[in-house]
Design a protein around this motif. Structure first.
Motif, PDB file in Angstrom:
ATOM      1  N   VAL A 189       8.777  -2.848  -2.978  1.00 60.48           N
ATOM      2  CA  VAL A 189       8.807  -2.707  -1.377  1.00 60.48           C
ATOM      3  C   VAL A 189       7.671  -1.688  -0.958  1.00 60.48           C
ATOM      4  CG1 VAL A 189       9.944  -1.781   0.436  1.00 60.48           C
ATOM      5  CG2 VAL A 189      11.158  -2.982  -1.301  1.00 60.48           C
ATOM      6  N   ASN A 190       7.566  -0.716  -1.833  1.00 58.27           N
ATOM      7  CA  ASN A 190       6.450   0.085  -1.359  1.00 58.27           C
ATOM      8  C   ASN A 190       4.981  -0.216  -1.662  1.00 58.27           C
ATOM      9  OD1 ASN A 190       7.854   2.538  -0.472  1.00 58.27           O
ATOM     10  ND2 ASN A 190       7.965   3.260  -2.689  1.00 58.27           N
ATOM     11  N   LEU A 191       4.917  -1.234  -2.933  1.00 60.40           N
ATOM     12  CA  LEU A 191       3.701  -1.831  -2.915  1.00 60.40           C
ATOM     13  C   LEU A 191       3.283  -2.730  -1.836  1.00 60.40           C
ATOM     14  CD1 LEU A 191       1.492  -2.774  -4.898  1.00 60.40           C
ATOM     15  CD2 LEU A 191       2.800  -4.335  -6.027  1.00 60.40           C
ATOM     16  N   ALA A 192       4.400  -3.614  -1.292  1.00 58.90           N
ATOM     17  CA  ALA A 192       4.064  -4.380  -0.339  1.00 58.90           C
ATOM     18  C   ALA A 192       3.765  -3.809   0.862  1.00 58.90           C
ATOM     19  CB  ALA A 192       5.253  -5.424   0.049  1.00 58.90           C
ATOM     20  N   ALA A 193       4.407  -2.780   1.404  1.00 59.42           N
ATOM     21  CA  ALA A 193       4.198  -1.817   2.495  1.00 59.42           C
ATOM     22  C   ALA A 193       2.789  -1.143   2.410  1.00 59.42           C
ATOM     23  CB  ALA A 193       5.090  -0.758   2.726  1.00 59.42           C
ATOM     24  N   ASN A 194       2.225  -0.901   1.168  1.00 62.58           N
ATOM     25  CA  ASN A 194       0.993  -0.274   1.113  1.00 62.58           C
ATOM     26  C   ASN A 194      -0.029  -1.286   1.384  1.00 62.58           C
ATOM     27  OD1 ASN A 194       2.046   2.022   0.388  1.00 62.58           O
ATOM     28  ND2 ASN A 194       1.577   1.981  -1.810  1.00 62.58           N
ATOM     29  N   ILE A 219       2.653  -4.506  11.764  1.00 62.35           N
ATOM     30  CA  ILE A 219       3.355  -4.759  10.407  1.00 62.35           C
ATOM     31  C   ILE A 219       4.386  -5.711  10.610  1.00 62.35           C
ATOM     32  CG2 ILE A 219       5.465  -3.562   9.063  1.00 62.35           C
ATOM     33  CD1 ILE A 219       4.082  -0.749  10.122  1.00 62.35           C
ATOM     34  N   ASP A 220       4.945  -6.005  11.702  1.00 67.61           N
ATOM     35  CA  ASP A 220       6.172  -7.092  11.741  1.00 67.61           C
ATOM     36  C   ASP A 220       5.376  -8.482  11.673  1.00 67.61           C
ATOM     37  OD1 ASP A 220       8.001  -5.438  11.905  1.00 67.61           O
ATOM     38  OD2 ASP A 220       8.383  -5.419  14.208  1.00 67.61           O
ATOM     39  N   SER A 226       9.816  -9.471   5.735  1.00 69.28           N
ATOM     40  CA  SER A 226      10.808  -8.936   5.170  1.00 69.28           C
ATOM     41  C   SER A 226      11.048  -7.434   5.713  1.00 69.28           C
ATOM     42  CB  SER A 226      10.237  -8.516   3.731  1.00 69.28           C
ATOM     43  OG  SER A 226      10.921  -7.622   2.874  1.00 69.28           O
ATOM     44  N   PRO A 227      12.497  -7.341   5.947  1.00 65.49           N
ATOM     45  CA  PRO A 227      13.161  -6.373   6.695  1.00 65.49           C
ATOM     46  C   PRO A 227      12.719  -4.846   5.741  1.00 65.49           C
ATOM     47  CG  PRO A 227      14.708  -8.139   6.553  1.00 65.49           C
ATOM     48  CD  PRO A 227      13.531  -8.424   5.704  1.00 65.49           C
ATOM     49  N   GLU A 228      12.854  -4.952   4.621  1.00 63.71           N
ATOM     50  CA  GLU A 228      12.534  -3.828   3.634  1.00 63.71           C
ATOM     51  C   GLU A 228      11.386  -3.248   3.780  1.00 63.71           C
ATOM     52  OE1 GLU A 228      13.921  -6.693   2.394  1.00 63.71           O
ATOM     53  OE2 GLU A 228      15.917  -6.349   1.893  1.00 63.71           O
ATOM     54  N   VAL A 229      10.270  -4.432   3.851  1.00 61.54           N
ATOM     55  CA  VAL A 229       8.734  -4.062   4.134  1.00 61.54           C
ATOM     56  C   VAL A 229       8.589  -3.429   5.441  1.00 61.54           C
ATOM     57  CG1 VAL A 229       6.425  -4.835   3.907  1.00 61.54           C
ATOM     58  CG2 VAL A 229       8.091  -5.611   2.289  1.00 61.54           C
ATOM     59  N   ARG A 230       9.348  -4.019   6.469  1.00 67.54           N
ATOM     60  CA  ARG A 230       8.825  -3.594   7.702  1.00 67.54           C
ATOM     61  C   ARG A 230       9.632  -2.157   7.835  1.00 67.54           C
ATOM     62  NH1 ARG A 230      10.856  -8.716  11.554  1.00 67.54           N
ATOM     63  NH2 ARG A 230       8.907  -9.903  11.467  1.00 67.54           N
ATOM     64  N   ALA A 289       9.579   0.257   5.420  1.00 59.90           N
ATOM     65  CA  ALA A 289       9.040   1.063   4.564  1.00 59.90           C
ATOM     66  C   ALA A 289       7.352   1.094   5.200  1.00 59.90           C
ATOM     67  CB  ALA A 289       8.507   0.228   3.088  1.00 59.90           C
ATOM     68  N   GLY A 290       6.941   0.122   5.965  1.00 60.50           N
ATOM     69  CA  GLY A 290       5.797   0.147   6.602  1.00 60.50           C
ATOM     70  C   GLY A 290       5.714   1.043   7.887  1.00 60.50           C
ATOM     71  N   ARG A 291       6.867   1.076   8.655  1.00 65.09           N
ATOM     72  CA  ARG A 291       7.214   2.211   9.662  1.00 65.09           C
ATOM     73  C   ARG A 291       7.347   3.551   9.103  1.00 65.09           C
ATOM     74  NH1 ARG A 291       8.592  -2.455  11.640  1.00 65.09           N
ATOM     75  NH2 ARG A 291       8.752  -2.814  13.862  1.00 65.09           N
ATOM     76  N   GLU A 292       7.938   3.893   7.975  1.00 64.09           N
ATOM     77  CA  GLU A 292       7.854   4.950   7.346  1.00 64.09           C
ATOM     78  C   GLU A 292       6.533   5.745   6.874  1.00 64.09           C
ATOM     79  OE1 GLU A 292       9.920   7.321   3.082  1.00 64.09           O
ATOM     80  OE2 GLU A 292      10.201   5.108   3.716  1.00 64.09           O
ATOM     81  N   PHE A 293       5.625   4.905   6.367  1.00 68.32           N
ATOM     82  CA  PHE A 293       4.119   5.359   6.008  1.00 68.32           C
ATOM     83  C   PHE A 293       3.268   5.098   6.967  1.00 68.32           C
ATOM     84  CE2 PHE A 293       6.865   3.940   2.148  1.00 68.32           C
ATOM     85  CZ  PHE A 293       6.978   5.295   1.793  1.00 68.32           C
ATOM     86  N   LEU A 294       3.679   4.606   8.064  1.00 66.84           N
ATOM     87  CA  LEU A 294       2.509   4.284   9.274  1.00 66.84           C
ATOM     88  C   LEU A 294       1.719   5.469   9.511  1.00 66.84           C
ATOM     89  CD1 LEU A 294       1.245   2.435  11.436  1.00 66.84           C
ATOM     90  CD2 LEU A 294       3.097   3.037  12.943  1.00 66.84           C
ATOM     91  N   PHE A 295       2.499   6.480   9.585  1.00 67.14           N
ATOM     92  CA  PHE A 295       1.559   7.835  10.000  1.00 67.14           C
ATOM     93  C   PHE A 295       0.368   8.103   9.222  1.00 67.14           C
ATOM     94  CE2 PHE A 295       0.822  12.349   8.803  1.00 67.14           C
ATOM     95  CZ  PHE A 295       0.446  12.683  10.075  1.00 67.14           C
ATOM     96  N   TRP A 296       0.462   7.649   7.788  1.00 63.61           N
ATOM     97  CA  TRP A 296      -0.619   7.963   6.873  1.00 63.61           C
ATOM     98  C   TRP A 296      -1.919   7.012   7.577  1.00 63.61           C
ATOM     99  CZ3 TRP A 296      -0.640  12.215   4.756  1.00 63.61           C
ATOM    100  CH2 TRP A 296       0.504  12.802   4.232  1.00 63.61           C
ATOM    101  N   ALA A 297      -1.678   5.676   7.607  1.00 67.02           N
ATOM    102  CA  ALA A 297      -2.645   4.759   7.995  1.00 67.02           C
ATOM    103  C   ALA A 297      -3.011   5.049   9.224  1.00 67.02           C
ATOM    104  CB  ALA A 297      -2.122   3.231   7.961  1.00 67.02           C
TER     105      ALA A 297
END
Length: 438
Positions: free
Chosen positions: A266-271, A338-339, A344-348, A350-358
């Motif tokens: 999930v983290n890999l996909a979000a990244n 991201i959507d 994938s609900p899980e990737v969405r 996780a993407g929001r969780e790490f969006l700040f960095w991007a």
């Protein structure tokens, strides 16, 4: 007053930058069309074959990406010094090197493809189709590498509209031929490869026509100048430094991906989704960095310290403005983007969780982008190389400390540390660069 000595204004910076931004925007479209047309064949293998074949060639050709940057810096300085004969000679040196390198790739293609598939094995069907693709595309190697030098020369003489025209021609022709060869004639993977091959060679022909001023006098066949040992050594030194810097930067991003793969799917996909935001940033800020390359190079060639500072400041003002705007867009529109890129609900989540960095990456990284442009224009490539070595060392230390403690947040924080350190190490050297002009 020649164009090279014209006042450095915001209008002049934008005249260089905007065509680059627009031409960069066409790059993802071609990849989507390539994938889309083979996808109409109704099989998975052709899609994978085109994808892996394109990645193999992009990786091989990337080795000579230094020709773009090195040609820009050196040609801009020659233009600023009023030595137009040297600008033509520089283009010829780049073209000669490109054709030699392309010829080597053609002759050694069997070993090249064997090594590529040994490192990135695929199914028998995908590998067979990918080899068909590669055996056609490899004949475009001289043209593709030569286009690095052509593009660098056009940027150096501030003809980035020519770069835009060149990109539109190549991508547009490629798309039309893709549709004809694959959907119309049913050529499949070979059709995609043939379309790209034709686009590459016709693109080179157009590029050489856009650079016709370089061939207007005798300089393009002044062999004594072209093969002058001192000038050749200078060109090779600049390009070698840029290559080392680029290899280290690429390895840093590769390390980011590899470490991310150990943090869960999930983290890999979000990244991977969020890294597309960084790619958009690079495409947008490249225009302002290229402006700095051309204008700083011209000022260094003219030995005008004031103009070096003026070029650095004006181009960087636009770079910072663009970075802030991109960061705001990513923060506000990031969830929607991201959507779009993942269902994938899980990737969405996780993407929001790490969006700040991007979202903060453009702002934290803009100094490194702009200083890269300034240093390439000044051909202070040795300092670029050492700054990158120092930055990567700090990045590795950050990974060792932050990833075990904070997981994927630590991984993203380490990438920000890399960008900040690149900006700082280059920024601390800048006063000396400016002081040595004039």
């Amino acid at each position: 007053m020649s164009d090279a000595s014209a006042p450095i204004t915001h209008r002049r910076v934008l005249k260089i930058a905007l065509p680059i931004v627009l031409s960069n925007a066409t790059v993802p479209i071609l990849g989507a069309v390539d994938t889309g047309v083979v996808g109409q064949m109704g099989q998975a293998a052709p899609i994978g074959a085109v994808g892996i074949g394109a990645v193999i060639l992009a990786t091989v050709y990337w080795i000579f990406g230094f020709l773009r940057m090195g040609t820009t810096g050196l040609a801009a300085q020659a233009r600023g010094a009023g030595d137009m004969a040297e600008t033509g000679a520089l283009l010829m040196r780049g073209l000669i090197l490109a054709f030699l390198a392309g010829g080597v790739f053609i002759v050694t293609q069997a070993a090249l493809f064997w090594g590529a598939f040994a490192l990135a094995p695929a199914s028998a069907e995908v590998e067979s189709l990918a080899r068909d693709y590669l055996e056609i595309r490899i004949w475009g190697a001289p043209a593709t590498i030569a286009l690095y030098a052509v593009t660098g020369w056009l940027i150096a003489v501030e003809r980035t509209r020519g770069v835009f025209v060149l990109q539109i021609w190549m991508n547009g022709l490629n798309i039309v031929l893709d549709l004809w060869f694959v959907l119309g004639l049913g050529w499949g993977v070979e059709g995609v490869a043939t379309a790209t091959l034709i686009a590459e060679w016709t693109g080179l022909a157009l590029g050489l026509w856009l650079c016709r001023d370089a061939f207007a006098g005798e300089q393009w066949h002044d062999w004594a100048r072209i093969f002058d040992p001192a000038r050749l050594r200078r060109m090779l030194q600049v390009n070698a430094d840029i290559m080392v810097r680029s290899v280290l930067l690429t390895l840093s991003f590769t390390t980011f991906l590899f470490i991310g793969s150990d943090l869960g799917d999930v983290n890999l996909a979000a990244n991977q989704v969020l890294l597309q935001f960084l790619e958009i940033t690079a495409f947008a800020l490249d225009g302002f960095a290229f402006s700095a390359e051309a204008l700083v190079g011209g000022a260094v060639g003219a030995r005008d310290r004031h103009q070096v500072r003026r070029a650095s400041v004006v181009a960087s003002q636009w770079g910072v403005g663009g970075a802030v705007l991109l960061g705001a867009i990513f923060m506000l529109a990031g969830p929607l983007l991201i959507d779009i890129m993942s269902t994938s609900p899980e990737v969405r989540v996780a993407g929001r969780e790490f969006l700040f960095w991007a979202a903060i990456a453009p702002v934290l990284g803009v100094a490194s982008w702009m200083f890269d442009g300034i240093y390439i224009g000044a051909t202070w490539t040795r300092d670029m190389r050492w700054a990158m070595i120092q930055s990567v060392a700090v990045y590795v230390l950050a990974l060792v400390v932050l990833v075990p403690a904070y997981g994927n947040h630590g991984l993203w924080a380490s990438l920000m540390v890399l960008n900040i350190t690149r900006g700082l190490t280059l920024g601390l050297r800048y006063p000396r660069l400016e002081a040595q002009v004039g």
